[in-house]
Write a protein that holds these residues in place. Structure first.
Motif, PDB file in Angstrom:
ATOM      1  N   LEU A   3       0.958  -1.191   0.088  1.00 55.30           N
ATOM      2  CA  LEU A   3       0.074   0.023  -0.004  1.00 55.30           C
ATOM      3  C   LEU A   3       0.928   1.300   0.017  1.00 55.30           C
ATOM      4  O   LEU A   3       0.429   2.250  -0.455  1.00 55.30           O
ATOM      5  N   TRP A   4       1.984   1.279   0.432  1.00 57.64           N
ATOM      6  CA  TRP A   4       2.870   2.339   0.569  1.00 57.64           C
ATOM      7  C   TRP A   4       4.070   2.215  -0.659  1.00 57.64           C
ATOM      8  O   TRP A   4       4.572   3.214  -0.974  1.00 57.64           O
ATOM      9  N   LEU A   5       4.555   0.946  -0.715  1.00 54.52           N
ATOM     10  CA  LEU A   5       5.503   0.684  -1.760  1.00 54.52           C
ATOM     11  C   LEU A   5       5.171   1.096  -3.062  1.00 54.52           C
ATOM     12  O   LEU A   5       5.986   1.823  -3.746  1.00 54.52           O
ATOM     13  N   THR A   6       3.919   0.889  -3.521  1.00 54.10           N
ATOM     14  CA  THR A   6       3.607   1.112  -4.827  1.00 54.10           C
ATOM     15  C   THR A   6       3.533   2.568  -5.038  1.00 54.10           C
ATOM     16  O   THR A   6       4.244   2.971  -6.078  1.00 54.10           O
ATOM     17  N   PRO A   7       2.852   3.489  -4.386  1.00 52.07           N
ATOM     18  CA  PRO A   7       2.792   5.087  -4.626  1.00 52.07           C
ATOM     19  C   PRO A   7       4.321   5.545  -4.330  1.00 52.07           C
ATOM     20  O   PRO A   7       4.574   6.465  -5.032  1.00 52.07           O
ATOM     21  N   TYR A   8       5.217   4.935  -3.631  1.00 52.90           N
ATOM     22  CA  TYR A   8       6.422   5.290  -3.292  1.00 52.90           C
ATOM     23  C   TYR A   8       7.096   5.347  -4.689  1.00 52.90           C
ATOM     24  O   TYR A   8       8.147   6.283  -4.990  1.00 52.90           O
ATOM     25  N   PHE A   9       6.988   4.207  -5.113  1.00 50.59           N
ATOM     26  CA  PHE A   9       7.933   4.010  -6.355  1.00 50.59           C
ATOM     27  C   PHE A   9       7.107   4.358  -7.598  1.00 50.59           C
ATOM     28  O   PHE A   9       7.772   4.206  -8.837  1.00 50.59           O
ATOM     29  N   SER A  10       5.926   4.922  -7.519  1.00 49.56           N
ATOM     30  CA  SER A  10       5.389   5.617  -8.937  1.00 49.56           C
ATOM     31  C   SER A  10       5.271   6.945  -8.562  1.00 49.56           C
ATOM     32  O   SER A  10       6.010   7.614  -9.150  1.00 49.56           O
ATOM     33  N   VAL A  11       4.114   7.445  -7.749  1.00 53.27           N
ATOM     34  CA  VAL A  11       3.913   9.016  -7.449  1.00 53.27           C
ATOM     35  C   VAL A  11       4.716   9.768  -6.909  1.00 53.27           C
ATOM     36  O   VAL A  11       5.166  10.851  -7.347  1.00 53.27           O
ATOM     37  N   GLY A  12       5.643   9.056  -5.822  1.00 54.19           N
ATOM     38  CA  GLY A  12       6.877   9.868  -5.304  1.00 54.19           C
ATOM     39  C   GLY A  12       7.835  10.118  -6.458  1.00 54.19           C
ATOM     40  O   GLY A  12       8.560  10.958  -6.406  1.00 54.19           O
ATOM     41  N   VAL A  13       8.267   9.141  -7.238  1.00 57.92           N
ATOM     42  CA  VAL A  13       9.050   9.430  -8.306  1.00 57.92           C
ATOM     43  C   VAL A  13       8.510  10.178  -9.254  1.00 57.92           C
ATOM     44  O   VAL A  13       9.448  11.427  -9.682  1.00 57.92           O
ATOM     45  N   TRP A  14       7.434  10.327  -9.595  1.00 50.61           N
ATOM     46  CA  TRP A  14       7.053  11.163 -10.529  1.00 50.61           C
ATOM     47  C   TRP A  14       6.878  12.775 -10.121  1.00 50.61           C
ATOM     48  O   TRP A  14       7.139  13.592 -10.854  1.00 50.61           O
ATOM     49  N   VAL A  15       6.802  12.927  -8.709  1.00 53.68           N
ATOM     50  CA  VAL A  15       6.897  14.236  -8.042  1.00 53.68           C
ATOM     51  C   VAL A  15       8.245  14.698  -8.086  1.00 53.68           C
ATOM     52  O   VAL A  15       8.649  15.923  -8.573  1.00 53.68           O
ATOM     53  N   SER A  16       9.120  13.823  -7.871  1.00 48.99           N
ATOM     54  CA  SER A  16      10.716  14.039  -7.960  1.00 48.99           C
ATOM     55  C   SER A  16      11.157  14.627  -9.249  1.00 48.99           C
ATOM     56  O   SER A  16      11.880  15.497  -9.592  1.00 48.99           O
ATOM     57  N   ILE A  17      10.737  13.992 -10.461  1.00 48.38           N
ATOM     58  CA  ILE A  17      10.961  14.340 -11.694  1.00 48.38           C
ATOM     59  C   ILE A  17      10.245  15.794 -12.084  1.00 48.38           C
ATOM     60  O   ILE A  17      10.825  16.559 -12.775  1.00 48.38           O
ATOM     61  N   ALA A  18       9.037  15.775 -11.633  1.00 54.07           N
ATOM     62  CA  ALA A  18       8.328  16.987 -11.727  1.00 54.07           C
ATOM     63  C   ALA A  18       9.052  18.119 -11.638  1.00 54.07           C
ATOM     64  O   ALA A  18       8.916  19.293 -11.962  1.00 54.07           O
ATOM     65  N   MET A  19       9.546  18.023 -10.235  1.00 55.79           N
ATOM     66  CA  MET A  19      10.127  19.203  -9.717  1.00 55.79           C
ATOM     67  C   MET A  19      11.485  19.711 -10.235  1.00 55.79           C
ATOM     68  O   MET A  19      11.881  20.971 -10.274  1.00 55.79           O
ATOM     69  N   VAL A  20      11.913  18.920 -11.356  1.00 55.63           N
ATOM     70  CA  VAL A  20      12.993  19.477 -12.189  1.00 55.63           C
ATOM     71  C   VAL A  20      12.545  20.497 -12.968  1.00 55.63           C
ATOM     72  O   VAL A  20      13.366  21.288 -13.457  1.00 55.63           O
TER      73      VAL A  20
END
Length: 254
Positions: free
Chosen positions: A232-249
């Motif tokens: 439940l937390w690993l899936t959004p961590y490796f998806s949404v979390g990464v997309w937010v990281s890339i978006a901040m660029v």
């Protein structure tokens, strides 16, 4: 279980592709963007590694039984990546504060990663001792950091307009959603595990014992029941979390 793992592997490839796309085609320019790109690159790469070789630290669960799945190695990589992500968040608020002409917000923004860096110490304590209570404290510190981020973004939103205001509002919504998730899902889960451990007489390890255990011991499991709660937390961590990281660029610099 196999389909979930394949999804994580696919996400790893997708995320690396997205980061490379931003590297070659994205609107990257200026010192802020270059730093965001570097920090994001570390986060994306580590998340890809942890997606392909997922693990649950305290339970020592792994999908693939290999030395690269070492709990200690994975936690060390995650520590570096999470500090990079935390710095990205601080830098984002710093950037928006600069655009909004709010020097004090720029300074206060660095308290955001401070919360999250301190959280790493509690995380390591839980991983090495097998005590879930410090894992709950770690999650609470992340929630505190995001709460402070929401406050600062609220100040920025009130004192700005245009894309800065819009991005600040989006950030507030995202930060509050994360806090709500941590408070309602993560912390209660770790608290239940702590109580369960106490009820069955859980023996906590010394730090040196835990370090050896985390380096050597792995519990391979393909049983979905063993992974379901953490998925439940690993899936959004490796998806949404990464997309937010890339978006901040892509946030414009000054």
């Amino acid at each position: 279980m196999l389909s979930w793992w394949r999804t994580l592997c696919a996400l790893a490839l997708l995320n690396i592709g997205l980061w490379l796309t931003v590297l070659h085609l994205g609107p990257v320019g200026g010192a802020h963007a270059e730093l965001q790109l570097a920090l994001s690159g570390v986060y994306v790469l580590v998340c890809a590694y942890r997606s392909v070789l997922p693990r649950v630290d305290l339970e020592r669960l792994v999908v693939v039984d290999t030395r690269l799945s070492s709990i200690f190695l994975g936690r060390a990589a995650a520590t570096v990546a999470e500090i990079c992500f935390a710095l990205q968040l601080g830098l984002l608020v710093h950037q928006l504060g600069l655009h909004a002409g709010m020097p004090w917000v720029q300074t206060a923004a660095w308290a955001i990663p401070a919360f999250m860096i301190v959280a790493q110490g509690f995380c390591w304590h839980s991983v090495l001792t097998l005590n879930h209570i410090t894992q709950a404290i770690e999650s609470s510190l992340w929630a505190a950091g995001f709460s402070w981020m929401a406050v600062l973004l609220g100040v920025i939103a009130l004192g700005s307009s245009g894309w800065v205001e819009a991005l600040a509002i989006c950030g507030i919504l995202g930060a509050l959603a994360f806090v709500a998730y941590v408070v309602s899902v993560d912390v209660p889960m770790y608290w239940r595990r702590y109580q369960h451990g106490r009820a069955r007489g859980q023996a906590y390890m010394r730090l040196d014992q835990g370090a050896r255990d985390a380096w050597q011991r792995r519990v391979p499991s393909g049983n979905w029941a063993a992974w379901k709660a953490d998925a439940l937390w690993l899936t959004p961590y490796f998806s949404v979390g990464v997309w937010v990281s890339i978006a901040m660029v892509c946030v414009p610099g000054v």
